[in-house]
Design a protein around this motif. Structure first.
Motif, PDB file in Angstrom:
ATOM      1  N   SER A 156       0.826  -1.212   0.000  1.00 35.90           N
ATOM      2  CA  SER A 156       0.000   0.000   0.000  1.00 35.90           C
ATOM      3  C   SER A 156       0.861   1.263   0.000  1.00 35.90           C
ATOM      4  N   LYS A 157       0.294   2.332  -0.563  1.00 36.68           N
ATOM      5  CA  LYS A 157       0.991   3.606  -0.601  1.00 36.68           C
ATOM      6  C   LYS A 157       0.837   4.334   0.732  1.00 36.68           C
ATOM      7  N   PRO A 158       1.849   5.077   1.164  1.00 35.36           N
ATOM      8  CA  PRO A 158       1.718   5.875   2.389  1.00 35.36           C
ATOM      9  C   PRO A 158       0.875   7.121   2.121  1.00 35.36           C
ATOM     10  N   LEU A 159       0.349   7.713   3.193  1.00 39.00           N
ATOM     11  CA  LEU A 159      -0.273   9.030   3.108  1.00 39.00           C
ATOM     12  C   LEU A 159       0.800  10.071   3.405  1.00 39.00           C
ATOM     13  N   ILE A 160       1.004  11.018   2.498  1.00 40.02           N
ATOM     14  CA  ILE A 160       2.056  12.029   2.656  1.00 40.02           C
ATOM     15  C   ILE A 160       1.422  13.413   2.602  1.00 40.02           C
ATOM     16  N   ARG A 161       1.778  14.267   3.564  1.00 43.77           N
ATOM     17  CA  ARG A 161       1.283  15.635   3.600  1.00 43.77           C
ATOM     18  C   ARG A 161       2.457  16.604   3.814  1.00 43.77           C
ATOM     19  N   ARG A 162       2.357  17.761   3.175  1.00 47.33           N
ATOM     20  CA  ARG A 162       3.323  18.833   3.415  1.00 47.33           C
ATOM     21  C   ARG A 162       3.013  19.537   4.750  1.00 47.33           C
ATOM     22  N   THR A 163       4.015  20.063   5.368  1.00 47.20           N
ATOM     23  CA  THR A 163       3.814  20.820   6.607  1.00 47.20           C
ATOM     24  C   THR A 163       3.653  22.298   6.281  1.00 47.20           C
ATOM     25  N   ILE A 164       2.825  22.967   7.069  1.00 47.24           N
ATOM     26  CA  ILE A 164       2.654  24.412   6.982  1.00 47.24           C
ATOM     27  C   ILE A 164       2.906  24.968   8.374  1.00 47.24           C
ATOM     28  N   ASP A 165       3.968  25.767   8.489  1.00 49.35           N
ATOM     29  CA  ASP A 165       4.368  26.319   9.799  1.00 49.35           C
ATOM     30  C   ASP A 165       4.552  25.211  10.829  1.00 49.35           C
ATOM     31  N   GLY A 166       5.169  24.099  10.399  1.00 53.61           N
ATOM     32  CA  GLY A 166       5.466  23.011  11.325  1.00 53.61           C
ATOM     33  C   GLY A 166       4.278  22.134  11.674  1.00 53.61           C
ATOM     34  N   VAL A 167       3.182  22.170  10.881  1.00 57.43           N
ATOM     35  CA  VAL A 167       2.008  21.354  11.160  1.00 57.43           C
ATOM     36  C   VAL A 167       1.593  20.633   9.864  1.00 57.43           C
ATOM     37  N   ALA A 168       1.425  19.318   9.951  1.00 56.21           N
ATOM     38  CA  ALA A 168       0.866  18.524   8.854  1.00 56.21           C
ATOM     39  C   ALA A 168      -0.512  18.039   9.285  1.00 56.21           C
ATOM     40  N   THR A 169      -1.481  18.108   8.390  1.00 57.30           N
ATOM     41  CA  THR A 169      -2.867  17.766   8.730  1.00 57.30           C
ATOM     42  C   THR A 169      -3.351  16.633   7.833  1.00 57.30           C
ATOM     43  N   PHE A 170      -3.930  15.595   8.472  1.00 53.33           N
ATOM     44  CA  PHE A 170      -4.488  14.447   7.758  1.00 53.33           C
ATOM     45  C   PHE A 170      -5.975  14.349   8.069  1.00 53.33           C
ATOM     46  N   GLU A 171      -6.802  14.169   7.028  1.00 55.42           N
ATOM     47  CA  GLU A 171      -8.223  13.921   7.245  1.00 55.42           C
ATOM     48  C   GLU A 171      -8.415  12.473   7.676  1.00 55.42           C
ATOM     49  N   LEU A 172      -9.156  12.268   8.750  1.00 54.39           N
ATOM     50  CA  LEU A 172      -9.307  10.917   9.289  1.00 54.39           C
ATOM     51  C   LEU A 172     -10.019   9.982   8.316  1.00 54.39           C
ATOM     52  N   ASP A 173     -10.907  10.498   7.487  1.00 53.83           N
ATOM     53  CA  ASP A 173     -11.584   9.630   6.520  1.00 53.83           C
ATOM     54  C   ASP A 173     -10.575   8.963   5.593  1.00 53.83           C
ATOM     55  N   GLN A 174      -9.531   9.694   5.233  1.00 58.86           N
ATOM     56  CA  GLN A 174      -8.491   9.099   4.388  1.00 58.86           C
ATOM     57  C   GLN A 174      -7.598   8.163   5.193  1.00 58.86           C
ATOM     58  N   VAL A 175      -7.314   8.541   6.423  1.00 60.91           N
ATOM     59  CA  VAL A 175      -6.487   7.676   7.280  1.00 60.91           C
ATOM     60  C   VAL A 175      -7.161   6.321   7.486  1.00 60.91           C
ATOM     61  N   LEU A 176      -8.484   6.332   7.621  1.00 57.79           N
ATOM     62  CA  LEU A 176      -9.215   5.106   7.939  1.00 57.79           C
ATOM     63  C   LEU A 176      -9.522   4.254   6.712  1.00 57.79           C
ATOM     64  N   ASN A 177      -9.232   4.758   5.545  1.00 59.35           N
ATOM     65  CA  ASN A 177      -9.406   3.965   4.327  1.00 59.35           C
ATOM     66  C   ASN A 177      -8.208   3.033   4.169  1.00 59.35           C
ATOM     67  N   ASP A 178      -8.122   2.078   5.072  1.00 65.62           N
ATOM     68  CA  ASP A 178      -6.897   1.296   5.238  1.00 65.62           C
ATOM     69  C   ASP A 178      -7.233   0.035   6.025  1.00 65.62           C
ATOM     70  N   PRO A 179      -7.280  -1.150   5.392  1.00 65.51           N
ATOM     71  CA  PRO A 179      -7.691  -2.352   6.123  1.00 65.51           C
ATOM     72  C   PRO A 179      -6.695  -2.754   7.206  1.00 65.51           C
ATOM     73  N   ALA A 180      -7.222  -3.320   8.279  1.00 65.35           N
ATOM     74  CA  ALA A 180      -6.372  -3.781   9.387  1.00 65.35           C
ATOM     75  C   ALA A 180      -5.511  -4.951   8.931  1.00 65.35           C
ATOM     76  N   ASP A 181      -4.269  -4.977   9.397  1.00 65.24           N
ATOM     77  CA  ASP A 181      -3.356  -6.057   9.023  1.00 65.24           C
ATOM     78  C   ASP A 181      -3.750  -7.376   9.665  1.00 65.24           C
ATOM     79  N   ASP A 182      -4.331  -7.292  10.857  1.00 69.96           N
ATOM     80  CA  ASP A 182      -4.644  -8.487  11.631  1.00 69.96           C
ATOM     81  C   ASP A 182      -6.152  -8.719  11.603  1.00 69.96           C
ATOM     82  N   PRO A 183      -6.638  -9.740  10.888  1.00 73.57           N
ATOM     83  CA  PRO A 183      -8.083  -9.972  10.827  1.00 73.57           C
ATOM     84  C   PRO A 183      -8.670 -10.474  12.142  1.00 73.57           C
ATOM     85  N   VAL A 184      -7.842 -10.830  13.112  1.00 73.27           N
ATOM     86  CA  VAL A 184      -8.358 -11.273  14.405  1.00 73.27           C
ATOM     87  C   VAL A 184      -8.797 -10.078  15.240  1.00 73.27           C
ATOM     88  N   SER A 185      -7.892  -9.127  15.438  1.00 71.75           N
ATOM     89  CA  SER A 185      -8.220  -7.966  16.264  1.00 71.75           C
ATOM     90  C   SER A 185      -8.900  -6.867  15.457  1.00 71.75           C
TER      91      SER A 185
END
Length: 689
Positions: A530-559
């Protein structure tokens, strides 16, 4: 249009587990697949479950047939498969979501006939542990290799951790025999016939061990089971004879250790005289097919082999029982009353080999665990608990040190503050000035106990929730107390500069990463491919939208939980990581120790059943003293940082309360090495497995 992959699932009598298996297969990031469920005349609802799934997802293709055994069911599935690649899964096991994308992608990239990956055991109620059968064979990646180059592949005897190129399968016309243990003869032949094989260290399969079922040991001692084991062994040995050379020798050594010892164990367990006689006949026959091998099998296995080749089944049974019980008296008494006096010297050497080392003249292991870390007056105080026999505690003197830089220990002040039974509480002082003077590498906290001439020494084990957040020890210099990659649960101390620190915030559907302004890009790393999520920083802050962060299946199907490293990137590193894939993930793993994070669940929360855990979980008081290779860790990481442009960020402050967002629970925490990490899990994830 034919799918890229066909997954064949033979099923019989495990309907309660089949839905979880199918869910894991259909959650694969490789969506271009078909799942062929072969209902082998199952007496339960397995067939109906397969039909129900097919009505919802056309990729599921049920086949119903009369019962003929797992080999026949697999043959039926292979005949119906239309994919470019084929794979096999057992109906009570689970497959991580990225497994098939990894395996198929590897074959597509290299042209290999087979791609095989690591497997873990899922033990109900206990969680996941590495499969001992696979962990050494798949310890590292080897592309386009072969069993003649990597002979440990003789131990890769299962089918379900692989994908096979269908044209290769057809070329060699593999057909499963109608018996149990049908997979090893085919798996071995395929390894030998393949032009090349890709070996991946990634975990691609979860192999269930059911607590409720009759134990594996008991089932392996059943007479019908033993008949099939010997048939399978004969087929494997026929293949070994054709292969010859080192492969033949290693297979004989392996089967002496595993299959022959299993048969010998069954001899004294058999209650029916007729069954016992038949097991003895089979064991002697297999032993006489196996050539003696001096190096490879355990000494006790070689003695069992020697006894069975002579037809001495009673001695073989006694030796096999001793492997389980370690009852020396019972073994020696049995041998003395039998016809085995000739092997008593060899047996005695096995029994006494450990005793020949004089314990008082060698350094022994000390069990120590961290209880608390407190701060006062520019110093850190470690409260540790030492576990020894009371007779030793009353006489021992204790020393503490930071060790691991190759230049000797850095002594620390310590004193015993309490003794209670077999436990002593020792207080260790670590001044800020000592941290500020640390070399550019982590040092391990160790305690030594001495009663002349004996010495005990142990690393201080610690659960991650006992590690404090980083604290400043000098202007721009910070102390990090954590674990280290490959160091299991032991406590390490290192010094970092302020530009390594990061603060994380969860708020209003966003993850905000605050760090030194010199860092221009931040990435949330995902497992290969899978590709990483990459964001540029603005004044030392990088912001990620959680909807995009969560579009990512869990590695462990048990937990159902995913753990993700957060790193800073130089511009050239961002270009390398953006495409994703194996190379990108391993570049990150080199710097962050991500592989080791996966091995221990990667979380700062207590280990819970279902997480990917090693045999030694954080917080236990047993660990191996194999951490000498960590001495140059920080220097190696610094070189890797300079080469890769990837900076693992040390978590300084974060939103501690998990956030519920879009049916997920999102949490921030420190990884086992103190770096920044995010996890997410479905809020209503209630595993049926």
């Amino acid at each position: 249009m034919a799918p890229l992959l066909s997954v064949i699932v033979p099923t019989y009598g495990v309907g309660e587990y089949l839905p979880a298996c199918l869910d894991s297969l259909l959650a694969s990031t490789l969506e271009d697949l078909e799942v062929i469920v072969v209902d082998d005349g199952s007496p339960d609802e397995s067939g109906e479950i397969a039909d129900d799934y097919a009505r919802v997802d056309p990729r599921v293709k049920p086949i119903h047939k009369e019962n003929g055994g797992v080999g026949a069911a697999r043959n039926t599935g292979v005949a119906a498969a239309t994919g470019k690649y084929i794979a096999f899964a057992d109906p009570d096991d689970l497959v991580p979501p990225r497994a098939y994308e990894l395996l198929v992608g590897s074959c597509e990239a290299t042209g290999s006939d087979i791609a095989a990956g690591n497997a873990w055991r899922y033990i109900e109620g206990k969680g996941n542990v590495p499969s001992w059968t696979h962990k050494d064979v798949f310890a590292e990646n080897r592309m386009k290799t072969h069993i003649r180059e990597l002979p440990t592949l003789i131990r890769d005897r299962m089918l379900w951790n692989k994908v096979y190129r269908r044209s290769f399968w057809n070329e060699h016309d593999y057909v499963f025999p109608h018996m149990r243990y049908e997979d090893y003869p085919i798996a071995l032949r395929a390894h030998i016939d393949a032009r090349s094989v890709d070996v991946l260290s990634d975990k691609v399969y979860l192999w269930r061990q059911r607590v409720s079922e009759t134990s594996i040991t008991q089932r392996s001692l059943d007479l019908d089971n033993i008949h099939d084991r010997v048939k399978s062994a004969d087929m494997v040995l026929d293949t070994a004879e054709k292969a010859g050379g080192e492969i033949r020798r290693l297979i004989h050594a392996y089967m002496i250790d595993i299959d022959l010892v299993t048969l010998a164990t069954a001899i004294p367990e058999a209650e029916d005289p007729g069954d016992k006689a038949e097991i003895e006949r089979l064991a002697v026959g297999l032993a006489r097919r196996l050539s003696p091998v001096d190096d490879g099998p355990e000494t006790i296995s070689r003695l069992i082999h020697h006894a069975l080749r002579r037809g001495d089944t009673a001695t073989a049974g006694l030796l096999a029982q001793w492997r389980v019980t370690k009852n020396n008296r019972e073994l020696l008494t049995g041998l003395a009353h039998g016809k085995s006096l000739g092997i008593l010297p060899a047996v005695a050497r096995v029994l006494t080999s450990a005793r020949l080392r004089l314990p008082q003249l060698r350094e022994r292991k000390l069990r120590v665990r961290l209880m608390e870390v407190s701060r006062a007056h520019h110093s850190s105080s470690f409260q540790v608990e030492v576990n020894m026999r009371r007779v030793f505690l009353d006489k021992a003197t204790f020393d503490a040190a930071l060790a691991g830089d190759g230049r000797g220990d850095m002594p620390l002040e310590s004193r015993v503050v309490a003794i209670n039974g077999q436990r002593a509480t020792v207080e260790i002082e670590l001044p800020d000035s000592a941290v500020a003077a640390l070399p550019d590498q982590p040092l391990q906290l160790v305690v030594t106990a001495r009663i002349a001439p004996a010495t005990w020494r142990g690393a201080v084990n610690s659960p991650r929730d006992k590690h404090p957040l980083p604290f400043e020890v000098a202007p721009g210099q910070w102390c990090v107390i954590s674990h280290a990659p490959k160091a299991e649960a032991s406590t390490w101390v290192r010094r970092v500069t302020e530009d390594y620190l990061v603060d994380l915030e969860l708020e209003d559907g966003e993850l905000r990463v605050r760090l030194d302004p010199r860092h221009q890009r931040v990435a949330i790393v995902r497992p290969a491919p899978s590709k990483p999520l990459i964001r540029r920083t603005i004044d030392g802050v990088a912001t990620f939208e959680l909807d995009q962060v969560l579009n990512d299946p869990a590695d462990d199907p048990v937990s159902g939980r995913a753990f993700r490293d957060i790193v800073a990137l130089e511009p050239e590193a961002a270009a390398k990581l953006q495409p994703g894939g194996l190379d990108a993930a391993r570049l990150v793993s080199e710097v962050t120790g991500a592989k080791d994070e996966e091995a221990t669940g990667g979380s700062a929360v207590p280990v819970t059943p279902g997480e990917l855990t090693t045999d030694v979980a954080a917080g236990t008081d047993e660990t191996e003293d194999d951490d000498a290779d960590e001495g140059g860790l920080q220097a190696r990481l610094q070189r890797s940082l300079e080469r890769t442009g990837i900076t693992p960020l040390v978590l300084r402050d974060f939103t501690e309360t998990p956030l519920v967002w879009s049916e997920h629970v999102v949490a921030l925490h420190r990884s086992r090495t103190g770096t920044a990490e995010l996890s997410h899990q479905l809020k209503d994830h209630l595993p049926r497995w």
